[in-house]
Design an enzyme around this catalytic site. Structure first.
Site, PDB file in Angstrom:
ATOM      1  N   ASP A   1      -9.307  -1.759   4.478  1.00 34.93           N
ATOM      2  CA  ASP A   1      -8.150  -2.402   5.009  1.00 34.93           C
ATOM      3  C   ASP A   1      -7.907  -1.562   6.299  1.00 34.93           C
ATOM      4  O   ASP A   1      -7.174  -2.221   7.122  1.00 34.93           O
ATOM      5  CB  ASP A   1      -7.072  -2.121   4.249  1.00 34.93           C
ATOM      6  CG  ASP A   1      -7.168  -3.255   2.978  1.00 34.93           C
ATOM      7  OD1 ASP A   1      -8.055  -4.135   2.844  1.00 34.93           O
ATOM      8  OD2 ASP A   1      -6.349  -3.397   2.139  1.00 34.93           O
TER       9      ASP A   1
ATOM     10  N   ASP B   1      -2.506   0.927   3.268  1.00 43.18           N
ATOM     11  CA  ASP B   1      -2.055  -0.488   3.019  1.00 43.18           C
ATOM     12  C   ASP B   1      -0.594  -0.813   3.435  1.00 43.18           C
ATOM     13  O   ASP B   1       0.270  -1.609   3.073  1.00 43.18           O
ATOM     14  CB  ASP B   1      -1.971  -0.563   1.492  1.00 43.18           C
ATOM     15  CG  ASP B   1      -1.976  -1.976   1.023  1.00 43.18           C
ATOM     16  OD1 ASP B   1      -2.575  -2.829   1.789  1.00 43.18           O
ATOM     17  OD2 ASP B   1      -1.113  -2.403  -0.025  1.00 43.18           O
TER      18      ASP B   1
ATOM     19  N   ASP C   1      -4.952  -6.924  -8.955  1.00 40.84           N
ATOM     20  CA  ASP C   1      -4.619  -6.948  -7.592  1.00 40.84           C
ATOM     21  C   ASP C   1      -3.319  -6.490  -7.418  1.00 40.84           C
ATOM     22  O   ASP C   1      -2.731  -6.347  -6.256  1.00 40.84           O
ATOM     23  CB  ASP C   1      -4.664  -8.532  -6.745  1.00 40.84           C
ATOM     24  CG  ASP C   1      -6.454  -8.697  -6.787  1.00 40.84           C
ATOM     25  OD1 ASP C   1      -6.947  -7.772  -6.512  1.00 40.84           O
ATOM     26  OD2 ASP C   1      -6.690 -10.050  -7.148  1.00 40.84           O
TER      27      ASP C   1
END
Length: 337
Positions: A160, A122, A311
Site C-alpha cells: 500500500d 495505512d 481483513d
C-alpha cells in the site's frame, strides 16, 4: 507474531471490485470429496517456497483433527500445506525471520516475507501503525535485513505504501520522505546476497491507470529492486492482474513482477464496491505458489496475504490480521486448486 492486512481509502473503495475478468463461482456440483482428495495430495511437495509448519492454518488442522472434524481438517490442508508469506513483527522481526530462513535452508527452499512497518501506515485505518519516523524505520529495515543474512529469501516491500501516495490518502508532506525510505530499504535489503525484493504497486482495481504509479515507483527506487508486487490482499484475477502488470512493466523498462494469488480464485466480489475489499463471501483460493508462471515477466505467483486471516472487523470478522477459521474453511471449500 504481529500481522496486518491492507485496507483501502474512501477513494479506492469507489473502484474496488469493479475490475474486468471476474471469474464465476465454482460449479455447485463440485463435490467436497474431490476437494478433500486434492487436499491430501501434499500440494507443496515440489514448491520452491518454504511452508510454515506452525502457521495458524496448520494449528487449526491439528485442533480439528483432535476434535474429530477430519473432513474440515483435510480441506484446510489446502492452506496449511502450502507456502504463505511471513509478516514479521514490527517490534522484533529478527526471531521469526531467523527461524524461517533456517528452516527453509534445511529444506533447500526460499522463505517469503512481507516488510510492513512504514511510518503512517495505512493512513491510520485498520492496519494503522508503523515505525515512529524515518530513523526508526531505517533501523527496523536494517535489523530485518541482518536477520536474513545470506539465506535465500524473497521480500515484498510495504504493501500500500506507494499506492497511498498516488491516491492521496497519505498526506503530501510525507510523500518525499516515504519514497526515500522505500528507496533506501531496497538498497539495504539487496545487500543481502540471496534476497530478492519486490516493491508493492497496489492492484488493478485501485489505481486503475497504471501510468500514475510509474514516477512514484521510480522515486521509491524500483530500479534497484527485482521488480514489483501486485494484488496483495486483493481478489483481482490472474489475467486481469497480469495485463495490468505488463503495462506497468513496459513503463518501467521491463521490470518483472510477482502476483498475490492467495484468494483470487473467484475474482473480486461484485455489487457494492465499498464492501468488496473486506472479508468478501464466496471467495476461493487462487493459483498455488509457484515460480512456473508461464509468463516471462511474472517471476512467481505467491500467497502474500495469508488465507484465513481477517481483513478487518466486517462481516463478523475479527480484527485485521487475526486468524478466522470459518473464513479459511470457506476459501478452501470454494477452491478448485
Amino acid at each position: 507474531m504481529f500481522r496486518q492486512t491492507r485496507t483501502r481509502t474512501l477513494a479506492a473503495l469507489a473502484v474496488l471490485g469493479l475490475a474486468a475478468g471476474c471469474s464465476s463461482a465454482p460449479d455447485a456440483d463440485t463435490t467436497t470429496a474431490a476437494r478433500e482428495t486434492s487436499a491430501e495430495a501434499s500440494p507443496a511437495a515440489g514448491s520452491p517456497f518454504w511452508v510454515d509448519p506452525a502457521s495458524p492454518a496448520a494449528q487449526q488442522v491439528q485442533r480439528w483433527e483432535q476434535q474429530g472434524r477430519e473432513r474440515d481438517a483435510r480441506l484446510l490442508k489446502l492452506i496449511a500445506d502450502r507456502p504463505a508469506a511471513i509478516w514479521p513483527s514490527a517490534e522484533r522481526p529478527e526471531p521469526k525471520i531467523r527461524e524461517a530462513t533456517a528452516a527453509a535452508a534445511r529444506e533447500g527452499r526460499t522463505a517469503v516475507f512481507v516488510a510492513y512497518d512504514i511510518p503512517h501506515r495505512d493512513c491510520g485505518q485498520h492496519s494503522a501503525g508503523g515505525a515512529y519516523g524515518a530513523d526508526a524505520y531505517r533501523d527496523w529495515i536494517d535489523r530485518f535485513a541482518r536477520a536474513i543474512g545470506d539465506s535465500q529469501a524473497l521480500v515484498v516491500l510495504e504493501p500500500d505504501a506507494v499506492a497511498h501516495i498516488v491516491d492521496g490518502c497519505t498526506p503530501g508532506e510525507y510523500h518525499a520522505e516515504r519514497e526515500q525510505m522505500l528507496s533506501k530499504a531496497i538498497v539495504r535489503l539487496k545487500r543481502q546476497p540471496r534476497t530478492k525484493v519486490y516493491l508493492d504497486a497496489g492492484n488493478p482495481a485501485w489505481i486503475r491507470e497504471s501510468w500514475k504509479l510509474v514516477e512514484p515507483l521510480k522515486r521509491a527506487g524500483v530500479a534497484n529492486a527485482d521488480g514489483f508486487a501486485l494484488n496483495v490482499s486483493n481478489f483481482q484475477t490472474d489475467e486481469t492482474t497480469k495485463e495490468y502488470g505488463r503495462r506497468l512493466s513496459e513503463d518501467l523498462g521491463g521490470k518483472h513482477f510477482v502476483v498475490d494469488t492467495s484468494r483470487n480464485g473467484n475474482g473480486p466480489l461484485g455489487g457494492d464496491p465499498s464492501q468488496a475489499w473486506c472479508n468478501p463471501p464466496g471467495r476461493a483460493l487462487g493459483t498455488p505458489p509457484t515460480k512456473d508462471t508461464g509468463d516471462p515477466l511474472v517471476d512467481a505467483y505467491l500467497w502474500i496475504k495469508r488465507p484465513g486471516e481477517s481483513d478487518g472487523q466486517c462481516r463478523g470478522g475479527p480484527s485485521a490480521g487475526q486468524w478466522w477459521a470459518d473464513y479459511a474453511l470457506a476459501l478452501a471449500r470454494n477452491s478448485s486448486v
